[in-house]
Design a protein around this motif. Structure first.
Motif, mmCIF file in Angstrom:
data_model
loop_
_atom_site.group_PDB
_atom_site.id
_atom_site.type_symbol
_atom_site.label_atom_id
_atom_site.label_comp_id
_atom_site.label_asym_id
_atom_site.label_seq_id
_atom_site.Cartn_x
_atom_site.Cartn_y
_atom_site.Cartn_z
ATOM 1 N N TRP A 88 0.834 -1.207 0.000
ATOM 2 C CA TRP A 88 0.000 0.000 0.000
ATOM 3 C C TRP A 88 0.870 1.259 0.000
ATOM 4 O O TRP A 88 0.500 2.274 -0.592
ATOM 5 C CB TRP A 88 -0.953 -0.005 1.190
ATOM 6 C CG TRP A 88 -1.928 -1.143 1.169
ATOM 7 C CD1 TRP A 88 -2.083 -2.102 2.123
ATOM 8 C CD2 TRP A 88 -2.868 -1.481 0.137
ATOM 9 N NE1 TRP A 88 -3.054 -2.999 1.744
ATOM 10 C CE2 TRP A 88 -3.564 -2.635 0.538
ATOM 11 C CE3 TRP A 88 -3.190 -0.902 -1.093
ATOM 12 C CZ2 TRP A 88 -4.547 -3.237 -0.238
ATOM 13 C CZ3 TRP A 88 -4.173 -1.500 -1.867
ATOM 14 C CH2 TRP A 88 -4.840 -2.649 -1.441
ATOM 15 N N THR A 89 2.016 1.204 0.650
ATOM 16 C CA THR A 89 2.930 2.351 0.642
ATOM 17 C C THR A 89 3.445 2.605 -0.767
ATOM 18 O O THR A 89 3.477 3.768 -1.230
ATOM 19 C CB THR A 89 4.107 2.100 1.612
ATOM 20 O OG1 THR A 89 3.569 1.888 2.924
ATOM 21 C CG2 THR A 89 5.067 3.272 1.639
ATOM 22 N N SER A 94 3.487 5.550 -5.937
ATOM 23 C CA SER A 94 3.358 5.528 -7.400
ATOM 24 C C SER A 94 2.269 6.487 -7.875
ATOM 25 O O SER A 94 2.394 7.112 -8.929
ATOM 26 C CB SER A 94 3.072 4.113 -7.901
ATOM 27 O OG SER A 94 1.759 3.711 -7.573
ATOM 28 N N GLN A 95 1.220 6.622 -7.104
ATOM 29 C CA GLN A 95 0.136 7.538 -7.491
ATOM 30 C C GLN A 95 0.520 8.995 -7.240
ATOM 31 O O GLN A 95 0.234 9.871 -8.046
ATOM 32 C CB GLN A 95 -1.153 7.186 -6.744
ATOM 33 C CG GLN A 95 -1.703 5.813 -7.062
ATOM 34 C CD GLN A 95 -2.039 5.626 -8.524
ATOM 35 O OE1 GLN A 95 -2.638 6.475 -9.167
ATOM 36 N NE2 GLN A 95 -1.641 4.493 -9.071
ATOM 37 N N THR A 102 -3.585 9.663 -12.395
ATOM 38 C CA THR A 102 -3.618 8.291 -11.915
ATOM 39 C C THR A 102 -2.754 7.421 -12.802
ATOM 40 O O THR A 102 -2.684 7.629 -14.004
ATOM 41 C CB THR A 102 -5.050 7.730 -11.830
ATOM 42 O OG1 THR A 102 -4.995 6.416 -11.288
ATOM 43 C CG2 THR A 102 -5.763 7.705 -13.156
ATOM 44 N N ARG A 103 -2.074 6.469 -12.190
ATOM 45 C CA ARG A 103 -1.294 5.469 -12.914
ATOM 46 C C ARG A 103 -2.113 4.192 -13.038
ATOM 47 O O ARG A 103 -1.623 3.197 -13.543
ATOM 48 C CB ARG A 103 0.000 5.150 -12.152
ATOM 49 C CG ARG A 103 0.865 6.327 -11.847
ATOM 50 C CD ARG A 103 1.496 6.994 -13.035
ATOM 51 N NE ARG A 103 2.176 6.070 -13.904
ATOM 52 C CZ ARG A 103 2.377 6.300 -15.195
ATOM 53 N NH1 ARG A 103 1.945 7.397 -15.756
ATOM 54 N NH2 ARG A 103 3.010 5.429 -15.939
ATOM 55 N N CYS A 104 -3.326 4.237 -12.577
ATOM 56 C CA CYS A 104 -4.156 3.040 -12.482
ATOM 57 C C CYS A 104 -5.207 3.030 -13.593
ATOM 58 O O CYS A 104 -6.127 3.856 -13.594
ATOM 59 C CB CYS A 104 -4.825 3.006 -11.105
ATOM 60 S SG CYS A 104 -5.892 1.591 -10.862
ATOM 61 N N LEU A 164 -11.314 0.133 -0.936
ATOM 62 C CA LEU A 164 -10.885 1.320 -0.202
ATOM 63 C C LEU A 164 -9.797 2.077 -0.962
ATOM 64 O O LEU A 164 -9.862 3.291 -1.124
ATOM 65 C CB LEU A 164 -10.380 0.909 1.185
ATOM 66 C CG LEU A 164 -9.653 1.977 2.013
ATOM 67 C CD1 LEU A 164 -10.622 3.045 2.475
ATOM 68 C CD2 LEU A 164 -8.965 1.316 3.211
ATOM 69 N N TRP A 165 -8.787 1.339 -1.442
ATOM 70 C CA TRP A 165 -7.653 1.982 -2.106
ATOM 71 C C TRP A 165 -8.005 2.487 -3.500
ATOM 72 O O TRP A 165 -7.485 3.520 -3.937
ATOM 73 C CB TRP A 165 -6.450 1.047 -2.104
ATOM 74 C CG TRP A 165 -5.807 1.053 -0.750
ATOM 75 C CD1 TRP A 165 -6.118 0.261 0.320
ATOM 76 C CD2 TRP A 165 -4.796 1.944 -0.296
ATOM 77 N NE1 TRP A 165 -5.346 0.591 1.398
ATOM 78 C CE2 TRP A 165 -4.511 1.617 1.043
ATOM 79 C CE3 TRP A 165 -4.076 2.978 -0.902
ATOM 80 C CZ2 TRP A 165 -3.562 2.294 1.800
ATOM 81 C CZ3 TRP A 165 -3.120 3.645 -0.159
ATOM 82 C CH2 TRP A 165 -2.870 3.308 1.169
ATOM 83 N N LEU A 166 -8.893 1.814 -4.202
ATOM 84 C CA LEU A 166 -9.363 2.358 -5.489
ATOM 85 C C LEU A 166 -10.104 3.671 -5.245
ATOM 86 O O LEU A 166 -9.916 4.653 -5.970
ATOM 87 C CB LEU A 166 -10.281 1.362 -6.204
ATOM 88 C CG LEU A 166 -9.624 0.186 -6.890
ATOM 89 C CD1 LEU A 166 -10.677 -0.722 -7.508
ATOM 90 C CD2 LEU A 166 -8.632 0.637 -7.950
ATOM 91 N N GLY A 167 -10.945 3.683 -4.219
ATOM 92 C CA GLY A 167 -11.663 4.915 -3.869
ATOM 93 C C GLY A 167 -10.714 6.024 -3.457
ATOM 94 O O GLY A 167 -10.892 7.189 -3.838
ATOM 95 N N ALA A 168 -9.683 5.685 -2.698
ATOM 96 C CA ALA A 168 -8.699 6.692 -2.282
ATOM 97 C C ALA A 168 -7.967 7.257 -3.489
ATOM 98 O O ALA A 168 -7.679 8.465 -3.548
ATOM 99 C CB ALA A 168 -7.710 6.080 -1.298
ATOM 100 N N THR A 169 -7.681 6.408 -4.461
ATOM 101 C CA THR A 169 -7.005 6.873 -5.678
ATOM 102 C C THR A 169 -7.902 7.843 -6.443
ATOM 103 O O THR A 169 -7.447 8.896 -6.913
ATOM 104 C CB THR A 169 -6.612 5.670 -6.560
ATOM 105 O OG1 THR A 169 -5.806 4.780 -5.785
ATOM 106 C CG2 THR A 169 -5.839 6.112 -7.786
#
Length: 195
Positions: A88-89, A94-95, A102-104, A164-169
């Motif tokens: 996660w770090t 990376s983001q 976004t890199r995603c 959670l992390w997709l939403g944070a991105t």
């Protein structure tokens, strides 16, 4: 044969940045050809259509992403809890390096192409399922090595964490600040009971 593979990969690699910047539908074929520096005939030699190109782009993205993920999460002497926090770090770093873009491709294209192409939606779905499976495997390893609580439900937790992390991105992209990542990391540590 290698030259053909190289040309196909070159088209995918050179187009990824423009798709990450503008999205799938906003980028026309002429722009893809220009960025890749290939004639139209070469594009259609490797891809039947722009949609087929999009499918290949997503498949390539997930193949590369999962390889990186496997390297980060593989057992290496550290506990599974340490490896999952490292994942996660690195996600955050990376983001953040992309200056609130976004890199995603999941975040960038998920909503856009899911309504346009069933094939692209299925590739996104299958790819994200493989991500969640890898996260769940690491969480199971954490239960076994004692670095994560025995009461943790790995599959449910992996899915919740990925969501959670997709939403944070997405929120980082919308707000142009990194508070969502800080909150996601705090919530992750709380959910996994990691100090």
């Amino acid at each position: 044969m290698a030259a053909q593979t190289d040309t196909r990969q070159h088209i995918l690699d050179s187009s990824r940045e423009v798709i990450l910047g503008k999205g799938f539908t906003a980028v026309g074929l002429s722009e893809l050809l220009s960025v890749a520096g290939v004639p139209k005939g070469s594009f259609y030699h490797y891809f039947r259509s722009k949609e087929n190109f999009g499918e290949a782009l997503l498949e390539d993205y997930f193949e590369r992403y999962l390889e990186r993920m496997d390297r980060i999460l593989k057992p290496d002497g550290r506990s599974a809890a340490e490896r999952i926090i490292r994942y996660w770090t690195l996600w955050t770093e990376s983001q953040e390096a992309f200056e609130f873009g976004t890199r995603c491709l999941v975040v960038k294209l998920g909503a856009e192409v899911s309504d346009l192409s069933e094939n692209m939606r299925e590739i996104l779905h299958d790819g994200t399922e493989r991500v969640v499976t890898r996260l769940a495997q690491c969480l199971m390893e954490g239960i076994r090595d004692g670095s994560l609580p025995q009461t943790l439900k790995p599959v449910q937790a992996a899915l919740a964490l990925y969501d959670l992390w997709l939403g944070a991105t997405l929120m980082t992209k919308l707000r142009h600040d990194t508070h969502a990542f800080k909150n996601a990391l705090l919530a992750t540590r709380q959910m996994l009971q990691i100090q």
